[in-house]
Design an enzyme around this catalytic site. Structure first.
Site, PDB file in Angstrom:
ATOM      1  N   TYR A 143       0.815  -1.085   0.020  1.00 30.06           N
ATOM      2  CA  TYR A 143       0.024   0.092   0.084  1.00 30.06           C
ATOM      3  C   TYR A 143       0.886   1.099  -0.164  1.00 30.06           C
ATOM      4  CZ  TYR A 143      -4.272  -2.789   1.079  1.00 30.06           C
ATOM      5  OH  TYR A 143      -5.171  -3.517   0.754  1.00 30.06           O
ATOM      6  N   LYS A 194       3.575 -15.284   2.158  1.00 31.15           N
ATOM      7  CA  LYS A 194       3.589 -15.909   0.756  1.00 31.15           C
ATOM      8  C   LYS A 194       4.940 -16.500   0.299  1.00 31.15           C
ATOM      9  CE  LYS A 194       1.250 -17.748  -2.729  1.00 31.15           C
ATOM     10  NZ  LYS A 194       0.309 -18.912  -2.491  1.00 31.15           N
ATOM     11  N   ASP A 226      -3.017 -18.062   1.287  1.00 31.82           N
ATOM     12  CA  ASP A 226      -4.047 -18.621   0.636  1.00 31.82           C
ATOM     13  C   ASP A 226      -4.599 -19.780   1.465  1.00 31.82           C
ATOM     14  OD1 ASP A 226      -1.623 -19.976   0.071  1.00 31.82           O
ATOM     15  OD2 ASP A 226      -2.020 -20.476  -1.654  1.00 31.82           O
ATOM     16  N   ASP A 250      -5.006  -7.071   5.446  1.00 29.16           N
ATOM     17  CA  ASP A 250      -6.771  -6.495   5.049  1.00 29.16           C
ATOM     18  C   ASP A 250      -7.403  -7.345   4.909  1.00 29.16           C
ATOM     19  OD1 ASP A 250      -8.356  -4.244   4.286  1.00 29.16           O
ATOM     20  OD2 ASP A 250      -7.152  -3.761   2.532  1.00 29.16           O
ATOM     21  N   ASP A 254     -10.864  -9.249   7.210  1.00 29.09           N
ATOM     22  CA  ASP A 254     -12.334  -9.098   7.084  1.00 29.09           C
ATOM     23  C   ASP A 254     -13.034 -10.313   6.881  1.00 29.09           C
ATOM     24  OD1 ASP A 254     -12.329  -6.311   6.612  1.00 29.09           O
ATOM     25  OD2 ASP A 254     -13.059  -6.267   4.577  1.00 29.09           O
TER      26      ASP A 254
END
Ligand code: NAD
Length: 362
Positions: A143, A194, A226, A250, A254
């Site tokens: 970001y 990852k 994942d 992020d 959620d």
């Protein structure tokens, strides 16, 4: 002797002002009971700031935040600002606030409130007892990484670029916050990355392993992002504290949020090196229900409780707010987002009045 705290309020957009009103009333009420005096100062951010000043984070707002003991933010954003150039969008104001205050650690608890087990889309046996804390890195990663933008290539084709980058010190400081958070919980920390594909993630993993040597009482595991997304839905009770980078956090927070049934229930804390924190609900500005007295103010009230606990070191006052929330839920009062058959429907305002009444009896 009464204690004084200066709180900067950032109601923002959409349902922000409605839910802020409820949380402020609760803070005033708990303050009156506990000998705490809050001095509130409201400042502009997001779309509201764009309308008033053309800037989603006016310098006066950042200055007011820096000059306070804690910041309570509601939410920013709305369809009407979605097509502005990126630098002028509400989200840019939020990112600017996070980097301006160096809020590198975002703590997002996702625990199941027993009264709302049936509000989750997952089966009762899968989610009953879930109590997860996601520690998300907030000021680094993709970001903020450079280069970023859309550039023309030599062939004349356009190419969009973002950069996922972390320095060792950025990883070390978020890892320490996560280990210390895990120490206060069940001493289990899962670092999500990852590393099988991304060099930056392998570096993340190596640094976290290095920092783990300082926290031998915490059990550290690693998971690819994942798989973590899948496991959060398949078997969420295996997790206690999760630490991860900005982008992965992020998304995962959620998912964790939805395990609990309503995004309208979840608070968060963003903490910086200076000790100043911003406390805000996980949800957005919900423009679809703004101004209709339909918003659930509980995430904002629970954010105020996190502010008392983590930002102002007033754990007893925090607990009183949490108890008031449980009391209204025990009374079967529900806003639309957490409604289930047989419950009493209430709007944002009435929920606020019920909370204040509940608090008075604690
Ligand atoms: P959202 O969280 O605002 O809404 C998602 C859904 O959840 C909507 O149906 C909404 O009505 C509902 N909802 C959210 N909070 C609720 C509450 N307290 N009570 C009842 N229902 C609630 O996410 P979105 O629709 O993706 O985004 C809307 C705007 O919010 C966008 O402009 C987005 O950029 C912004 N946003 C801001 C933040 C933030 O301020 N931290 C976070 C996420 C999204």
């Amino acid at each position: 002797m009464s204690k004084n705290y200066r709180i900067t309020l950032l109601p923002g957009d959409g349902i922000g002002p409605e839910i802020t009103t409820v949380a402020v009333e609760m803070l005033k009420a708990v303050g009156a009971k506990s000998g705490i005096n809050f001095v509130f100062k409201e400042a502009l951010i997001g779309g509201a700031a764009i309308e008033a000043t053309g800037n989603p984070l006016p310098p006066e707002t950042l200055a007011a935040c820096k000059d306070s003991d804690a910041v309570m933010l509601a939410a920013i954003g709305g369809y009407q600002w979605d097509n502005l150039p990126r630098a002028q969008r509400p989200e840019t104001g939020l990112l600017g606030l996070r980097s301006g205050l160096e809020l590198f650690a975002n703590l997002r608890p996702a625990s199941i409130v027993p009264q709302l087990v049936d509000a989750s889309s997952l089966k009762r046996e899968v989610i009953e007892g879930v109590d997860i804390m996601v520690v998300r890195e907030l000021t680094g990663g993709i970001y903020f990484g450079q280069p970023r933008g859309v550039f023309s290539t030599e062939t004349g084709e356009q190419r969009g670029v973002n950069t996922m980058a972390y320095t060792g010190s950025e990883i070390d400081r978020i890892a320490r916050v996560a280990f210390e958070t895990a120490q206060k919980r069940t001493k289990k920390l899962c670092s999500v990355d990852k590393a099988n594909v991304l060099e930056v993630s392998q570096f993340w993993r190596d640094r976290v392993i290095e920092i783990a040597k300082e926290y031998s009482d915490v059990e550290l595991t690693h998971m690819y992002v994942d798989n973590a997304a899948m496991q959060l839905v398949r078997s969420p009770k295996q997790f206690d504290t999760i630490v991860t980078s900005n982008l992965f956090g992020d998304i995962l927070s959620d998912i964790a949020a939805m395990l609990t049934g309503s995004i309208g229930m979840l608070p968060s804390a963003s903490l910086g090196a200076s000790g100043l924190g911003v406390f805000e609900p996980v949800h957005g500005s919900a423009p679809d229900i703004a101004g209709q007295d339909k918003a659930n103010p509980l995430a904002q009230v629970l954010s105020a409780a996190m502010m008392l606990k983590y930002g102002l070191n007033e754990p007893e006052a925090a607990q009183q707010l949490e108890k008031a929330v449980i009391t209204v839920l025990d009374g079967n009062y529900r806003t639309g987002d957490i409604m289930s058959p047989g419950m009493n429907p209430v709007g944002c305002k009435q929920m606020g009045e019920l909370l204040v009444q509940a608090l008075a009896k604690i």
